[in-house]
Every structure is written in structure tokens, then in C-alpha cells.
Design an enzyme around this catalytic site. Sequence first.
Site, PDB file in Angstrom:
ATOM      1  N   ARG A 116       0.802  -1.229   0.000  1.00  0.00           N
ATOM      2  CA  ARG A 116       0.000   0.000   0.000  1.00  0.00           C
ATOM      3  C   ARG A 116       0.834   1.278   0.000  1.00  0.00           C
ATOM      4  NH1 ARG A 116      -2.776  -3.984   2.459  1.00  0.00           N
ATOM      5  NH2 ARG A 116      -4.974  -4.140   1.888  1.00  0.00           N
ATOM      6  N   HIS A 141      -0.817  -2.491  -4.465  1.00  0.00           N
ATOM      7  CA  HIS A 141      -0.183  -3.314  -5.494  1.00  0.00           C
ATOM      8  C   HIS A 141      -0.081  -2.613  -6.859  1.00  0.00           C
ATOM      9  CE1 HIS A 141      -0.014  -6.395  -2.586  1.00  0.00           C
ATOM     10  NE2 HIS A 141      -1.181  -6.970  -2.775  1.00  0.00           N
ATOM     11  N   HIS A 212       2.683 -12.775  -5.756  1.00  0.00           N
ATOM     12  CA  HIS A 212       1.531 -12.919  -4.873  1.00  0.00           C
ATOM     13  C   HIS A 212       0.963 -14.346  -4.887  1.00  0.00           C
ATOM     14  CE1 HIS A 212      -1.708 -11.614  -2.376  1.00  0.00           C
ATOM     15  NE2 HIS A 212      -1.491 -10.332  -2.581  1.00  0.00           N
ATOM     16  N   ASP A 284      -2.185  -9.616   8.326  1.00  0.00           N
ATOM     17  CA  ASP A 284      -1.980  -8.933   7.041  1.00  0.00           C
ATOM     18  C   ASP A 284      -0.914  -7.869   7.310  1.00  0.00           C
ATOM     19  OD1 ASP A 284      -2.211  -8.062   4.465  1.00  0.00           O
ATOM     20  OD2 ASP A 284      -4.352  -7.592   4.558  1.00  0.00           O
ATOM     21  N   GLU A 350       4.681 -12.457   1.011  1.00  0.00           N
ATOM     22  CA  GLU A 350       5.133 -11.577  -0.074  1.00  0.00           C
ATOM     23  C   GLU A 350       6.417 -10.870   0.365  1.00  0.00           C
ATOM     24  OE1 GLU A 350       1.393  -9.184  -0.820  1.00  0.00           O
ATOM     25  OE2 GLU A 350       0.714 -10.827   0.434  1.00  0.00           O
TER      26      GLU A 350
END
Length: 385
Positions: A116, A141, A212, A284, A350
Site C-alpha cells: 500500500r 499493489h 503474490h 496482514d 510476499e
Amino acid sequence: MFGLLMIIAVMGCKESKKVESVKEETEQKSAKMVETSLNASDFEKEIDEKPVKLYWLKNGDFQMAMTNYGGRIVGLWFPDKNGKMTDVVIGRKSVEDYINGPESYFGATIGRVGNRIANGKFKIEGESYSIKPNDNSNALHGGKNGFQDKVWEAKQPNDYTLVLTYTSPDGEEGFPGELDAKVTYMLLNDHTLKIAYEATTDKTTVVNLTNHAYFNLNGEGSGTILDHKLQIFAKEFTPVDKGLIPTGELRNVEGTPFDFTSPTLIGERIDADNEQLKFGKGYDHNYVLGSQRENGMNHAAMVMGNTSGITMQVYTEEPGIQFYSGNFMASSNTLKSGAKDDNRSAFCLETQHFPDAPNHPDFPSIELKPDETYQTVTEYVFSNK
Ligand code: BGC
């Protein structure tokens, strides 16, 4: 002299025996290649006058399907502890499925800036840039039409390598500079998936490439990943606000549900009463790497599938890794096996620079200047013992 020649001759002989046995072993292993329901024709399409196709990478009993639409891993097969070929990366069965979503990041090569950017805004050398928000008020992304939607040029120099290139025009999605990106996917002999990223630009820009892949080490469609054991070699993570933008703090994981310094079930604390977990609806978050170095890389993580016995180690040259536990997965996509992408039925690791890096001068920089080459390698190493 004669002695030296003898030694060379014996070495040469040994070498060729070694080559032969590797070849035989590879041939034997290829005999039991996996059969999949994927059809090459379901991936054939022309987009922006560029051909899209399905590509296969093989190295013995390690095999991967990719498409150059978004530089995506469609599936990755590896034998489980009983020798059963298991598809550890979830994917879809046609290019149309990827185009029509709703999830658009499955297995994709992500860019120009993974993760982000707050409000899509940042400055480079005093100049302001703006990326149209595609994740509430933030850019995620690389913006709405990031690299996951681009047709990459593909070259396959051998069975185990796919080289993808894409030129992102100056101003694409709002980013400055024409960026030449090259990503090489390789299946190496020791069950290593190596991804090597490279980029150059003609104006100073920002770059943070990643892949991803959504992993389920028990196999696509086998249920949740909550009983997978995870270890992340990081003592700190970057806490976020409710829009999942880092606050700037590096927080110690000790005594929190974010502590994966020893192998722990993903599901053990995922629903704990914790503000950070509430913001992400689970994990996350970006972890700060560097505490465990091996062969010049960060040993980032280890994950083990509880029923398959398949273990994956992640090594990277990147300073961070986003652990995403599939919290927004909502059974809205049908996967290539026919299963749905149920909530938390896959996880992502990631490798990356930290989220919102352009707005945090204290974070490692993602700026790339015209006289520089962006180069970074990540490796996923599989075993089944
Ligand atoms: C993000 C998640 C997002 C997901 C989409 C991850 O990298 O951190 O918030 O929902 O990508 O696939």
C-alpha cells in the site's frame, strides 16, 4: 605431467558419470509427471495485440504452470510425504477466469509498487505524484491496473526457466519514468523456486516487485491453512492503522500474537482480542527481516503443511515480508481444481520493501534512479520429510 593428465581424465570420467546419473534421475522422475485438468487452449488469447499462453516449467518431480498474463503462477506441484503430487499454489483454470476476477492477484507478479501507498500519494525529489486509490483511500499493489493485468513477453530458454519482461510506460498508473522490468522464474535442482527481479528506469521512480502466490501446502482445495505451522524469522513487525498503512513504528513481536519466532500454528492466535488482528481481520502485516542471515540472504520463514508433510522455506534479499492469512478470501472464485477460494484456505508470504515506504523516510528506500539497476532474489525451497 602424466599424473596430472590421469587426474584430469579420472575427474572428467567422474564428471560425465555424474551428469549421466543426474540425467537418468531426471528422466525417471519425469516419468511420473503430474496430470492436471489445465488446458493450454484455455490460456490462449490475444490482449493488446500480445499473445497470452500457458507455460510449463519442469525439473524432475517439481513442476509449475505459469501464464504471461500478469506473470502468474497457476499451480506448483511437489510430492507430499507419500509421494503424491500436490498442488501447493492455488490458481484458476483459464485466462478469462483471471481477467473476470473478482480476486485479481492470484499468483501474480506485482508492481510497480507492491503493497500500500497511503492515499496513493508520495513525493520523489520534491515532486508530488498520485496513484488512483484502489483499496479504500489507498493505492494497493501498483494501482488498479498493476502488473498483474499486463501481458508480459515470455521466453523459455530451457525446461526449468521462464523469463518475463514488461516495459511500463512513463506515467503508467501515475508512476514516473519508463520502467523496464524483467522477472526470471526458475525451478532449481534442489526443489527451489527462484525468482530474480530486475528493473531499470529513465527517470527516478519507485519500485517494489513481488509475487503474490497463495500457498496451501496441503494442496489447493484441501481446507484452511490454520493448522499449518509457521515460523517467521523476525523480531519486529510494522503495525498499521485501520487502513493497513504502517504507523512508522517497528514493534517487538514478543508476547503478542505476532510472535512466530518459533514454529506456531497459524490458527492458534489468529482470532485473539488484538487491535492489529482486528484491523487486518487476521494477519496482514509486514515483518522486519534481517535477524537470520544465510548465504547472503534473509532466511524469512518456514511453513509446514500438517497433512502433506510439505515444508517450504523462504529466503530473500528483501528487508520485509508480508504475511497475509487469506482473511479477505470469500469463496467468490472457483479454482482450477473446482474448489472455491474459501476464507483462509491459502496464505501469502510476499517478500518486499516495507509498505508505504515512499512516505516513511526511516524505512528502506524504494527509489530507483536512472543510473541504477534494481535487482533482488527470493527463493522458496520445498521438502517433504
Ligand atoms: C494484501 C491484502 C489484500 C491481498 C489481496 C495482500 O497483499 O496485504 O490486504 O487483501 O493482498 O490479494
